[in-house]
Design a protein around this motif. Structure first.
Motif, PDB file in Angstrom:
ATOM      1  N   VAL A   1       0.908  -1.224  -0.086  1.00 13.35           N
ATOM      2  CA  VAL A   1      -0.035  -0.175  -0.018  1.00 13.35           C
ATOM      3  C   VAL A   1       0.816   1.197  -0.037  1.00 13.35           C
ATOM      4  N   ILE A   2       0.646   2.205  -1.123  1.00 13.86           N
ATOM      5  CA  ILE A   2       1.545   3.254  -1.262  1.00 13.86           C
ATOM      6  C   ILE A   2       0.554   4.450  -1.016  1.00 13.86           C
ATOM      7  N   SER A   3       0.759   5.365  -0.054  1.00 14.54           N
ATOM      8  CA  SER A   3      -0.098   6.694  -0.009  1.00 14.54           C
ATOM      9  C   SER A   3       0.640   7.817  -0.476  1.00 14.54           C
ATOM     10  N   VAL A   4      -0.177   8.628  -0.915  1.00 15.12           N
ATOM     11  CA  VAL A   4       0.406   9.952  -1.617  1.00 15.12           C
ATOM     12  C   VAL A   4      -0.373  11.042  -1.125  1.00 15.12           C
ATOM     13  N   GLY A   5       0.188  11.861  -0.447  1.00 17.69           N
ATOM     14  CA  GLY A   5      -0.549  12.978   0.318  1.00 17.69           C
ATOM     15  C   GLY A   5       0.141  14.247   0.397  1.00 17.69           C
ATOM     16  N   ASN A   6      -0.161  15.143   1.613  1.00 15.49           N
ATOM     17  CA  ASN A   6       0.659  16.206   1.804  1.00 15.49           C
ATOM     18  C   ASN A   6       0.070  16.690   2.898  1.00 15.49           C
ATOM     19  N   LEU A   7       0.765  17.862   3.583  1.00 15.69           N
ATOM     20  CA  LEU A   7       0.423  18.362   4.930  1.00 15.69           C
ATOM     21  C   LEU A   7      -0.601  19.680   4.578  1.00 15.69           C
ATOM     22  N   SER A   8      -0.390  19.980   3.552  1.00 17.54           N
ATOM     23  CA  SER A   8      -1.564  21.265   2.962  1.00 17.54           C
ATOM     24  C   SER A   8      -2.665  20.879   2.455  1.00 17.54           C
ATOM     25  N   ALA A   9      -3.792  21.717   2.445  1.00 18.99           N
ATOM     26  CA  ALA A   9      -4.984  21.496   1.757  1.00 18.99           C
ATOM     27  C   ALA A   9      -5.083  21.637   0.369  1.00 18.99           C
ATOM     28  N   GLY A  10      -4.514  20.738  -0.284  1.00 18.01           N
ATOM     29  CA  GLY A  10      -4.540  21.153  -1.881  1.00 18.01           C
ATOM     30  C   GLY A  10      -3.526  21.640  -2.458  1.00 18.01           C
ATOM     31  N   GLY A  11      -3.427  21.376  -3.908  1.00 16.98           N
ATOM     32  CA  GLY A  11      -2.414  22.302  -4.451  1.00 16.98           C
ATOM     33  C   GLY A  11      -0.966  21.735  -4.851  1.00 16.98           C
ATOM     34  N   THR A  12      -0.892  20.672  -4.272  1.00 17.18           N
ATOM     35  CA  THR A  12       0.766  20.178  -4.456  1.00 17.18           C
ATOM     36  C   THR A  12       1.063  19.352  -5.649  1.00 17.18           C
ATOM     37  N   GLY A  13      -0.103  18.685  -6.281  1.00 12.83           N
ATOM     38  CA  GLY A  13       0.064  17.725  -7.364  1.00 12.83           C
ATOM     39  C   GLY A  13      -0.112  16.353  -7.112  1.00 12.83           C
TER      40      GLY A  13
ATOM     41  N   GLN B   1      -2.657  -6.566  -6.573  1.00 13.82           N
ATOM     42  CA  GLN B   1      -1.293  -6.727  -5.874  1.00 13.82           C
ATOM     43  C   GLN B   1      -0.726  -5.514  -5.440  1.00 13.82           C
ATOM     44  N   VAL B   2      -1.244  -4.145  -5.847  1.00 11.56           N
ATOM     45  CA  VAL B   2      -0.795  -2.868  -5.261  1.00 11.56           C
ATOM     46  C   VAL B   2      -1.933  -1.915  -5.167  1.00 11.56           C
ATOM     47  N   ILE B   3      -1.970  -1.291  -3.947  1.00 12.40           N
ATOM     48  CA  ILE B   3      -3.070  -0.227  -3.692  1.00 12.40           C
ATOM     49  C   ILE B   3      -2.352   1.148  -3.551  1.00 12.40           C
ATOM     50  N   LEU B   4      -2.863   1.976  -4.332  1.00 12.56           N
ATOM     51  CA  LEU B   4      -2.397   3.331  -4.292  1.00 12.56           C
ATOM     52  C   LEU B   4      -3.375   4.292  -3.640  1.00 12.56           C
ATOM     53  N   LEU B   5      -2.857   4.935  -2.412  1.00 18.59           N
ATOM     54  CA  LEU B   5      -4.017   5.817  -1.775  1.00 18.59           C
ATOM     55  C   LEU B   5      -3.858   7.243  -2.045  1.00 18.59           C
ATOM     56  N   ASP B   6      -4.717   7.870  -2.664  1.00 20.35           N
ATOM     57  CA  ASP B   6      -5.017   9.086  -3.120  1.00 20.35           C
ATOM     58  C   ASP B   6      -5.219  10.209  -2.131  1.00 20.35           C
ATOM     59  N   ASP B   7      -4.325  11.134  -1.522  1.00 23.30           N
ATOM     60  CA  ASP B   7      -4.812  12.081  -0.500  1.00 23.30           C
ATOM     61  C   ASP B   7      -5.134  11.304   0.763  1.00 23.30           C
ATOM     62  N   ALA B   8      -4.147  10.670   1.339  1.00 19.97           N
ATOM     63  CA  ALA B   8      -4.445   9.754   2.419  1.00 19.97           C
ATOM     64  C   ALA B   8      -3.658  10.031   3.698  1.00 19.97           C
ATOM     65  N   PHE B   9      -2.715  11.134   3.486  1.00 18.42           N
ATOM     66  CA  PHE B   9      -1.710  10.975   4.610  1.00 18.42           C
ATOM     67  C   PHE B   9      -2.222  11.264   5.910  1.00 18.42           C
ATOM     68  N   GLN B  10      -3.391  11.838   6.159  1.00 20.98           N
ATOM     69  CA  GLN B  10      -3.948  12.147   7.324  1.00 20.98           C
ATOM     70  C   GLN B  10      -4.884  10.867   7.843  1.00 20.98           C
ATOM     71  N   HIS B  11      -5.229  10.115   6.740  1.00 20.11           N
ATOM     72  CA  HIS B  11      -5.809   8.659   7.076  1.00 20.11           C
ATOM     73  C   HIS B  11      -5.326   7.749   7.676  1.00 20.11           C
ATOM     74  N   ARG B  12      -5.105   7.945   9.052  1.00 19.82           N
ATOM     75  CA  ARG B  12      -4.035   7.102   9.902  1.00 19.82           C
ATOM     76  C   ARG B  12      -4.720   5.741  10.377  1.00 19.82           C
ATOM     77  N   TYR B  13      -6.110   5.547   9.991  1.00 21.74           N
ATOM     78  CA  TYR B  13      -6.649   4.152  10.415  1.00 21.74           C
ATOM     79  C   TYR B  13      -5.827   2.948   9.565  1.00 21.74           C
ATOM     80  N   VAL B  14      -5.249   3.606   8.405  1.00 18.78           N
ATOM     81  CA  VAL B  14      -4.626   2.529   7.509  1.00 18.78           C
ATOM     82  C   VAL B  14      -3.193   2.975   7.744  1.00 18.78           C
ATOM     83  N   LYS B  15      -2.329   2.162   8.024  1.00 17.64           N
ATOM     84  CA  LYS B  15      -0.747   2.279   7.895  1.00 17.64           C
ATOM     85  C   LYS B  15      -0.058   1.764   6.751  1.00 17.64           C
ATOM     86  N   PRO B  16       0.189   2.813   5.880  1.00 11.06           N
ATOM     87  CA  PRO B  16       0.658   2.244   4.342  1.00 11.06           C
ATOM     88  C   PRO B  16       2.077   2.010   4.549  1.00 11.06           C
ATOM     89  N   GLY B  17       2.562   0.898   3.550  1.00 10.98           N
ATOM     90  CA  GLY B  17       3.845   0.335   3.633  1.00 10.98           C
ATOM     91  C   GLY B  17       4.664   1.443   3.398  1.00 10.98           C
TER      92      GLY B  17
END
Length: 355
Positions: free
Chosen positions: A40-52, A133-149
């Protein structure tokens, strides 16, 4: 503006306190965070949007999908539905949101789902598509109920999170100390000309931890694509006299900068992020276009906006207006692409091999 920030500062402090307590509850394992055996790969950010986040998620899909069965799980921000949806070609933008619609159009062969509950979403994907085989999480850095690899955070080169403040004074969703949870930090929207000195300065500003890897990416623009295939007007290949830019995204300045290099005069029609277009908006765009006394004129929009403009009720306008969207791709500087790709592929291969 400074006065407004001062007024909002107490609210930001209360917000920061609540977020800080929540993160500590996860750190102390009082709130559970589940790790899945699948990569599981998470893609996120600390800010509210606009980072790509969207184009970087697309980069990962392109990297992985030829060798692995990839699934994308998104919240489906501002969709008019709730709960888990396994996306099919019949779903519309209002059902699944902007980003998933863009993924659907680009990667029709990739499993795509939306769910605001990421743990439930992963569980349902694995139940309905057990060969994933692989799951990509879009905008999930603050969704801590899942621990990404592996966890990736993005920060805009022009708006680094280390110089920002908590909502609503600034744009941060949590304290900057939260960045330590990430495995990779990618500085996005960097200039194409990128010196070693700039790299060193960014390392000093971001101060990555020993376990973190720092990368630098920039945006590459592809050829314009007509929004309405019925249109017989084609944009010129070099320069235009007038360009009307229509955008409803968080940070449109890189797009503006790119379009200014393609025209003598740029007219900007900007809407808020995730704006849902109306007939009145199309009327406004049409009036702006008709008011330009020139034959050498065109309308450009972003790929994300195109998902919201491509609606049957707008065909009356789009049949007569030359509206094009410009797809974008993420590119890394120098050897960053090789290093980043290897780290991701090694993680996926090792995780699958150990199952």
């Amino acid at each position: 503006m400074v006065i407004v920030k001062i007024i909002l500062f107490p609210i930001a402090c209360l917000y920061g306190l609540a977020v800080g307590i929540r993160n500590k509850l996860f750190d102390w394992k009082i709130l559970p965070s589940k790790r899945f055996t699948i990569p599981v790969i998470s893609v996120g950010n600390l800010s509210a949007g606009g980072t790509g986040k969207t184009p970087h998620t697309e980069y990962l899909v392109g990297l992985l999908k030829s060798n692995y069965k990839v699934a994308i799980l998104s919240r489906g921000y501002r969709r008019k539905t709730r709960g888990f949806i396994l996306v099919t070609p019949e779903h519309k933008q209002v059902d699944i949101g902007d980003e998933p619609m863009q993924y659907l159009k680009k990667f029709p062969d990739v499993v795509l789902a939306v769910d605001e509950d990421r743990r439930r979403g992963i569980t349902k994907i694995l139940a309905e598509r057990p060969d994933t085989q692989v799951i990509l999480l879009d905008d999930a850095f603050q969704h801590r109920y899942v621990k990404p690899g592996k966890s990736i955070i993005l920060t805009d080169y022009h708006h680094l999170y280390v110089h920002d403040y908590l909502l609503p004074t600034g744009m941060l969703r949590e304290w900057t100390t939260g960045a330590s949870r990430a495995d990779f930090i990618i500085v996005t929207k960097t200039p194409k000309v990128f010196s070693p000195i700039t790299r060193r300065n960014l390392v000093k500003e971001l101060k990555p931890k020993k376990h973190q890897r720092l990368f630098y990416s920039y945006v590459a623009y592809d050829l314009p694509v007509p929004l309405n295939l019925c249109s017989n007007q084609k944009p010129a290949a070099s320069k235009y006299n007038y360009i009307i830019m229509v955008a409803g995204v968080a940070n449109s300045y890189p797009f503006q900068e790119y379009l200014r290099g393609l025209c003598n005069e740029l007219i900007v029609i900007h809407f808020h992020d995730h704006h849902q277009y109306t007939a009145e908006d199309l009327e406004k765009i049409s009036r702006e276009y008709q008011a330009i006394i020139s034959k050498d004129k065109v309308i450009f929009t972003t790929e994300k906006d195109a998902t919201r403009l491509d609606r049957e009720e707008f065909s009356t306008y789009l049949d007569v207006l030359p509206v094009y969207y410009i797809p974008i791709r993420i590119k890394f500087h120098d050897c960053d692409e090789v290093r980043f790709d290897k780290l991701i592929l090694d993680y996926v291969q090792k995780s699958i091999g150990s199952r």
